[in-house]
Write a protein that holds these residues in place. Structure first.
Motif, mmCIF file in Angstrom:
data_model
loop_
_atom_site.group_PDB
_atom_site.id
_atom_site.type_symbol
_atom_site.label_atom_id
_atom_site.label_comp_id
_atom_site.label_asym_id
_atom_site.label_seq_id
_atom_site.Cartn_x
_atom_site.Cartn_y
_atom_site.Cartn_z
ATOM 1 N N ALA A 87 39.432 47.116 46.014
ATOM 2 C CA ALA A 87 38.485 46.486 45.264
ATOM 3 C C ALA A 87 38.279 45.099 45.587
ATOM 4 N N ASN A 88 37.182 44.376 45.607
ATOM 5 C CA ASN A 88 37.256 42.793 45.746
ATOM 6 C C ASN A 88 37.384 42.511 44.245
ATOM 7 N N ALA A 89 38.570 42.123 44.040
ATOM 8 C CA ALA A 89 39.006 41.739 42.643
ATOM 9 C C ALA A 89 40.150 41.110 42.781
ATOM 10 N N LYS A 90 40.430 40.052 42.068
ATOM 11 C CA LYS A 90 41.620 38.982 42.008
ATOM 12 C C LYS A 90 41.945 38.495 40.519
ATOM 13 N N TYR A 91 42.840 37.732 40.594
ATOM 14 C CA TYR A 91 43.192 37.083 39.294
ATOM 15 C C TYR A 91 42.739 35.528 39.512
ATOM 16 N N VAL A 92 42.135 34.976 38.559
ATOM 17 C CA VAL A 92 41.589 33.544 38.481
ATOM 18 C C VAL A 92 42.765 32.839 37.671
ATOM 19 N N TRP A 119 53.853 27.401 33.613
ATOM 20 C CA TRP A 119 53.637 28.545 33.468
ATOM 21 C C TRP A 119 52.360 29.131 34.100
ATOM 22 N N LEU A 120 52.707 30.005 35.340
ATOM 23 C CA LEU A 120 51.350 30.353 35.926
ATOM 24 C C LEU A 120 50.546 31.620 34.887
ATOM 25 N N THR A 121 49.318 31.338 34.781
ATOM 26 C CA THR A 121 48.525 32.185 34.036
ATOM 27 C C THR A 121 47.386 32.738 34.639
ATOM 28 N N GLY A 122 46.676 33.587 34.028
ATOM 29 C CA GLY A 122 45.442 33.877 34.829
ATOM 30 C C GLY A 122 44.794 34.912 34.151
ATOM 31 N N GLU A 123 43.544 35.248 34.523
ATOM 32 C CA GLU A 123 42.567 36.353 34.034
ATOM 33 C C GLU A 123 42.033 37.171 35.225
ATOM 34 N N PHE A 124 42.134 38.687 34.927
ATOM 35 C CA PHE A 124 41.882 39.442 36.209
ATOM 36 C C PHE A 124 40.329 39.367 36.456
ATOM 37 N N LYS A 125 39.687 39.421 37.421
ATOM 38 C CA LYS A 125 38.312 39.503 37.500
ATOM 39 C C LYS A 125 37.845 40.607 38.457
ATOM 40 N N ASN A 126 37.127 41.409 38.251
ATOM 41 C CA ASN A 126 36.541 42.360 39.258
ATOM 42 C C ASN A 126 35.293 42.003 39.554
ATOM 43 N N MET A 127 35.048 41.666 40.978
ATOM 44 C CA MET A 127 33.739 41.169 41.381
ATOM 45 C C MET A 127 33.071 42.560 42.153
ATOM 46 N N ASP A 128 33.594 43.521 42.071
ATOM 47 C CA ASP A 128 33.114 44.896 42.877
ATOM 48 C C ASP A 128 32.335 45.635 41.985
ATOM 49 N N PRO A 129 31.071 45.879 42.393
ATOM 50 C CA PRO A 129 30.308 46.759 41.395
ATOM 51 C C PRO A 129 30.525 48.372 41.882
ATOM 52 N N GLY A 130 31.139 48.545 43.019
ATOM 53 C CA GLY A 130 31.084 49.710 43.620
ATOM 54 C C GLY A 130 31.852 50.735 42.948
ATOM 55 N N GLU A 131 31.504 51.867 43.049
ATOM 56 C CA GLU A 131 32.105 52.901 42.368
ATOM 57 C C GLU A 131 33.201 54.073 43.106
ATOM 58 N N ASP A 132 33.239 53.236 44.326
ATOM 59 C CA ASP A 132 34.516 54.035 45.300
ATOM 60 C C ASP A 132 35.781 53.131 45.438
ATOM 61 N N SER A 133 35.895 52.202 44.664
ATOM 62 C CA SER A 133 37.195 51.203 44.488
ATOM 63 C C SER A 133 38.026 51.690 43.779
#
Length: 258
Positions: A189-194, A210-224
Motif C-alpha cells: 500500500a501507499n501508506a506511511k507514518y506522518v 521521542w519519535l512519534t507519529g500517526e499512520f496514514k493510508n493514502m491508498d484507496p485500493g482494495e488490492d493492498s
C-alpha cells in the motif's frame, strides 16, 4: 547434516527469546530440519544494518526442544550471513523470519529488521518469507499466525519457488477464528507514518526527543496489504529488491540528453 536434507533457517528481529520466534519454530518444524540463528536482544527497526568494526559473537543455546539454535550479538542480517557461512556451510532450502510483534505492511518493510533478514537470504538466492502479526503485545496469541506460517511456507516449498523469491506476510488481529477470511495476495500500500519529534527536558534541563507519529493510508485500493488486513485477511506481498524505477528510466532515456 546431510546435503539432501531440507533445511529451514529461522531468524527474527525481536530476539531469540521472543514468543513470536518460538511460534514460528513450532509452525514450520513438520516441514524440515529447523535451525535457528537469531539476535541475542531486540533489533526492531534496524532495517538492513550490518555490523562493521566490532566483533560478532555466536553462541549455541538450548531454547527450543530438539532444535539447533544459536544467538548472535549482531543484527538480523548478520544472523543470516553467519548462519550460511559458519553454521550451515551451505544455503538453506528456505529462510523464514519472525513472527514479528507488530505490523510490517506498506512502507514499514523499509525499516523492518524482520523483512531485512528475509531479504538478505533472498539476495543470497534463498526463497524467504517474513511474517508479522499486528498484535504488539508480548502475550499475544499466535495460534492463527502458526497456521498461516505453516501454510505459506509449505506452499513455497511445494511450488519450488525460484531462488530469490521473497514474501512479506502480515497477519491481522481477529475477534475469533471464524472472522479470519484467509490469505490474500496483495501489493504494498501507499501508506506511511506522518512523524514528529516530541521535545522534552531531562532532569538536568537538557533536551531529548521521542519519535512519534500517526499512520496514514493514502491508498484507496482494495488490492493492498493495508486493505486486506483491515478486512480480516492475512496479506501476502511478493517483494523484490531491485529498486530501479523502470518507467522513469525509459522516460529519461527518451528525453534526457547528456
Amino acid at each position: 547434516m546431510g546435503t539432501d536434507e531440507r533445511i529451514i533457517l529461522v531468524t527474527n528481529d525481536d530476539g531469540i527469546t521472543a514468543p513470536g520466534i518460538a511460534a514460528l519454530v513450532e509452525a514450520v518444524r513438520p516441514l524440515g530440519k529447523v535451525v535457528v540463528v537469531a539476535p541475542d536482544s531486540p533489533q526492531s527497526g534496524k532495517g538492513h544494518a550490518i555490523t562493521i568494526g566490532i566483533p560478532l559473537r555466536l553462541n549455541e543455546v538450548d531454547i527450543f526442544e530438539g532444535v539447533e539454535a544459536w544467538q548472535c550479538s549482531g543484527t538480523p542480517v548478520d544472523c543470516v550471513k553467519l548462519a550460511r557461512d559458519k553454521i550451515l556451510h551451505r544455503k538453506p532450502d528456505i529462510c523464514v523470519s519472525g513472527i514479528n510483534h507488530g505490523a510490517n505492511h506498506s512502507i514499514n518493510i523499509i525499516y523492518s529488521g524482520t523483512m531485512s533478514a528475509a531479504m538478505e537470504a533472498a539476495i543470497e538466492g534463498i526463497p524467504s518469507i517474513g511474517f508479522s502479526y499486528l498484535d504488539y503485545s508480548f502475550s499475544a496469541d499466535f495460534t492463527l499466525c502458526k497456521k498461516v506460517a505453516y501454510n505459506v511456507t509449505a506452499k513455497m516449498l511445494e511450488n519450488n519457488a525460484p531462488p530469490g523469491t521473497l514474501f512479506n506476510v502480515n497477519i491481522p488481529v481477529v475477534e475469533d477464528a471464524h472472522a479470519f477470511k484467509g490469505i490474500k495476495i496483495c501489493r504494498q500500500a501507499n501508506a506511511k507514518y506522518v512523524e514528529a519529534f516530541d521535545e522534552r527536558l531531562d532532569p538536568h534541563g537538557k533536551k531529548y526527543y521521542w519519535l512519534t507519529g500517526e499512520f496514514k493510508n493514502m491508498d484507496p485500493g482494495e488490492d493492498s496489504d493495508v486493505w486486506a488486513l483491515e478486512n480480516n485477511y492475512a496479506s501476502l506481498v511478493p517483494v523484490q529488491f531491485d529498486l530501479t524505477n523502470y518507467r522513469m528510466k525509459e522516460e529519461m532515456e527518451r528525453t534526457w540528453k547528456f
